[in-house]
Design an enzyme around this catalytic site. Sequence first.
Site, PDB file in Angstrom:
ATOM      1  N   ASP A 163     -23.012  -3.756  65.771  1.00 37.84           N
ATOM      2  CA  ASP A 163     -22.718  -2.528  66.508  1.00 37.84           C
ATOM      3  C   ASP A 163     -22.831  -2.714  68.008  1.00 37.84           C
ATOM      4  O   ASP A 163     -22.391  -1.867  68.773  1.00 37.84           O
ATOM      5  CB  ASP A 163     -23.701  -1.414  66.112  1.00 37.84           C
ATOM      6  CG  ASP A 163     -23.640  -1.102  64.646  1.00 37.84           C
ATOM      7  OD1 ASP A 163     -22.526  -0.937  64.149  1.00 37.84           O
ATOM      8  OD2 ASP A 163     -24.694  -1.056  63.998  1.00 37.84           O
ATOM      9  N   ASP A 218     -27.308   0.318  64.846  1.00 36.09           N
ATOM     10  CA  ASP A 218     -28.531  -0.471  64.952  1.00 36.09           C
ATOM     11  C   ASP A 218     -28.289  -1.976  64.940  1.00 36.09           C
ATOM     12  O   ASP A 218     -29.087  -2.732  65.455  1.00 36.09           O
ATOM     13  CB  ASP A 218     -29.482  -0.107  63.809  1.00 36.09           C
ATOM     14  CG  ASP A 218     -28.971  -0.602  62.474  1.00 36.09           C
ATOM     15  OD1 ASP A 218     -27.747  -0.552  62.266  1.00 36.09           O
ATOM     16  OD2 ASP A 218     -29.784  -1.030  61.650  1.00 36.09           O
ATOM     17  N   ASP A 266     -22.922   4.261  62.735  1.00 34.78           N
ATOM     18  CA  ASP A 266     -22.934   3.125  61.832  1.00 34.78           C
ATOM     19  C   ASP A 266     -23.595   3.640  60.554  1.00 34.78           C
ATOM     20  O   ASP A 266     -24.290   4.653  60.579  1.00 34.78           O
ATOM     21  CB  ASP A 266     -23.761   2.012  62.476  1.00 34.78           C
ATOM     22  CG  ASP A 266     -24.042   0.886  61.509  1.00 34.78           C
ATOM     23  OD1 ASP A 266     -23.096   0.456  60.836  1.00 34.78           O
ATOM     24  OD2 ASP A 266     -25.201   0.461  61.428  1.00 34.78           O
TER      25      ASP A 266
END
Lengths: 56, 762
Positions: free
Chosen positions: B637, B633, B450
């Site tokens: 996600d 995080d 991410d």
Amino acid sequence: MTILLILIPAALALGAIGLAAFLWSLRNGQFDDLDGAAHRILVDEDRPKRSPDGRD
Amino acid sequence: MITCCPVGPALDAASQFAGDLAPWVITRADGSRELDLIIPGLSAPESIPLIEGALESLPGLAAARVNFTGKRVVATWNDPSFNPAAIVETLNELGFISRPFDPSHSGLNADDAQSRLLLRAVAVSGFAAANIMLLSVSVWSGAEGSTRDLFHWISAGIALPTVAYAGRPFFRSAVRALSSGLFNMDVPISLAVCLAALMSLFETFNHGEVAYFDASVTLLFFLLTGRYLDHLMRARARSAVSQLLSLSASSAMVEEADGSTRILAATALQPQMKMLVAAGERLAADGVVIAGTSEIDRSLLTGESHPEIAAKGAVVHAGMLNFTGPLTVTVTAAGQDTFLAEIIRLMASAEQSRSRFVRVADRLARIYSPAVHILAAGTLAGWLIWTGGDWHMALMTAIAVLIITCPCALGLAVPAVQAVASGVLFRNGVMIKDGAALEKLSDVDTVVFDKTGTLTLGRPRLANGASITASNLAIAAGLARSSRHPLSRAVCAAANSRGVAPAAVDEVQEIPGRGLSGMFQGGPVRLGSRQWCGIEENDGQGLPEFVLMRNAKAASIFTFEDELRRDAAAVIAKLQSEGLRVEILSGDREAAVRRAAADLGIERWQAGVTPQQKLAYVEQLKDAGRKVLMVGDGLNDAPALAAGLTSMAPSSATDIGRTAADTIFMGESLLPVLVARDVAIATQRLSLQNFALAIGYNVLAVPIAVLGFASPLVAAVAMSTSSIIVIANSLRLGLFFRREPAVAKGQQAGMPDLPQLERRAA
């Protein structure tokens, strides 16, 4: 061989005392805070207690 | 040192507990009351007497006990009128932020109980093994006749209760495996232990010469040690994780119809309630803004790094951070309709598809257990034919084969290495939830990152600092120093790092959604958006900007970018050079993702991806046969984290992100990703070596047993040596990574520890 009648119970009893002591300490929480216990030994017990708002 | 911005005001506001403590107070059976608090900042041992002394001098409090390992304090009192809020206040005055927690809810108690049970079993089997060994040595050195019988009977008296008590974890697991039609290592273990004990009892009855009581109990002792190590490792990570979780236990200020306010736990919020959200707080529920204007940070939910303006009518979600102004929000969603519930549903379905992973030890057991049983059966049949129907001799030899092949070293092979590995990782700020995560990590061939909060720190940094004069920077910092807005804090940080002292700006006002205004040397100054400052829009780069206005003229333009983790580029390059495919999957805008990908040298990237698309993409990679490590995080996600073969999350992640991830890493460096993979690969290598050693020993010992030469003495010696060799081999892992704590140091000093990377390669 009669000595065995004393030696074997003695050996077993000593072992059992060790086991009992370990189980007691486990139940008593002696193993809950190993890091803290290492540091507490350095804490001076005689120090007067602080007031609630007391800082250094 | 210039103290410019308030240090982490958002964090402080979020972690200061102001709610009602009553739900957390436990009333014990004897009428005394207990409050458990977590003190995350507890790191100096000198604080132990300080905290205990201060708390115990509170009138009414009976006792306070600090648990330094768990960073907890337990306070007890008898007087029902005692107000526990005084405890939190006292801790605050001492400079500690504390949070109440419920030990029975955090899973810590269940873990503790399980670990005590295992430890007790280890102690009992250890005691039994030592005593029986004492008697067995006497037998082996020549005790005969009635003396031998006496020793055997005493051994039986110790061994049988021990097997019944300490063997339970294995028996249960073996029964579970068999009832679902599978073999695991516990099947041959249980069989060997039970048969050895029963056969020995039979022999003792018949004044036989050999008894395997010592083998059966020593086996249990070694295997329980392995099991305890395995448990210890998982318990340590879990307790650290639950501490992180309890830190963000959220509450909300609710306004009643009569205008009074009270504080409620987030779980007690109902739709239609009016929630007051102060600047710097996180939202505790989904809702619609009914009053106030502010900037809010949605990055944990969407990956979008730029704060958005929320005014009347804006829809906001739990987990968003309110930056600049107070908001009044009507709670809209509860139960299954929330954004959160949707994410959790996606996560649960992704988890299911992942549970197919079979651990190395179990994979081996599927071959090993049937092989051992066939071997024992073959031995029985062979001896029956050879001796012409001597059941006694044939059975004894077959059981000896079972004992010798009992996977004692196998049971230690993996837990011992993994316990050492988790210790190494823990020192490096990586917490791994279980051993399976280590095994999966060593298999990974694709890493999907991410962007916001993972590759970046999730906070902006001044990008064009070089083109801004010191005097302009000083004025901007003077304006910005009282603001919580992330861009304001970035201005302050830039001033700080250049050694520019903030100028004295008077009458500073913050207008949510626009910027800051004030008076400097008698003239008006402003710091804020282009629109507010009357400069024409120019959003070509898509970067957030501030304009500094001095006396109604634009003095300077500040451009910001989300700061990459300092060593991100080096880590990515290293991962790629090791042949891993690296990708970015971000919910942020295309321009921001493109720039980050270019800076990091990542070719495959996608921007503006929704949580559902992230999940679908990871599933698609898996279907194509890729073994995906997902690093992320945010809430957005979480489903992808649950879907990947394995996953990592920084400790700054959302609760859900941390729960979904197998591994959590601390600090501002991305190096833990690399270290974790290295340790995982080394762990896997050592585990396989241990298996090879253990099986090699079997190859040597089995012919001896099959031919009927395995006396209890041979079994005892062989078993102990192989176990000790396996443990010694496991400890080598600690030696490989001895110097790793240097990583943590470099990380703290803000240095990308490149020599570390080089050393690794060597």
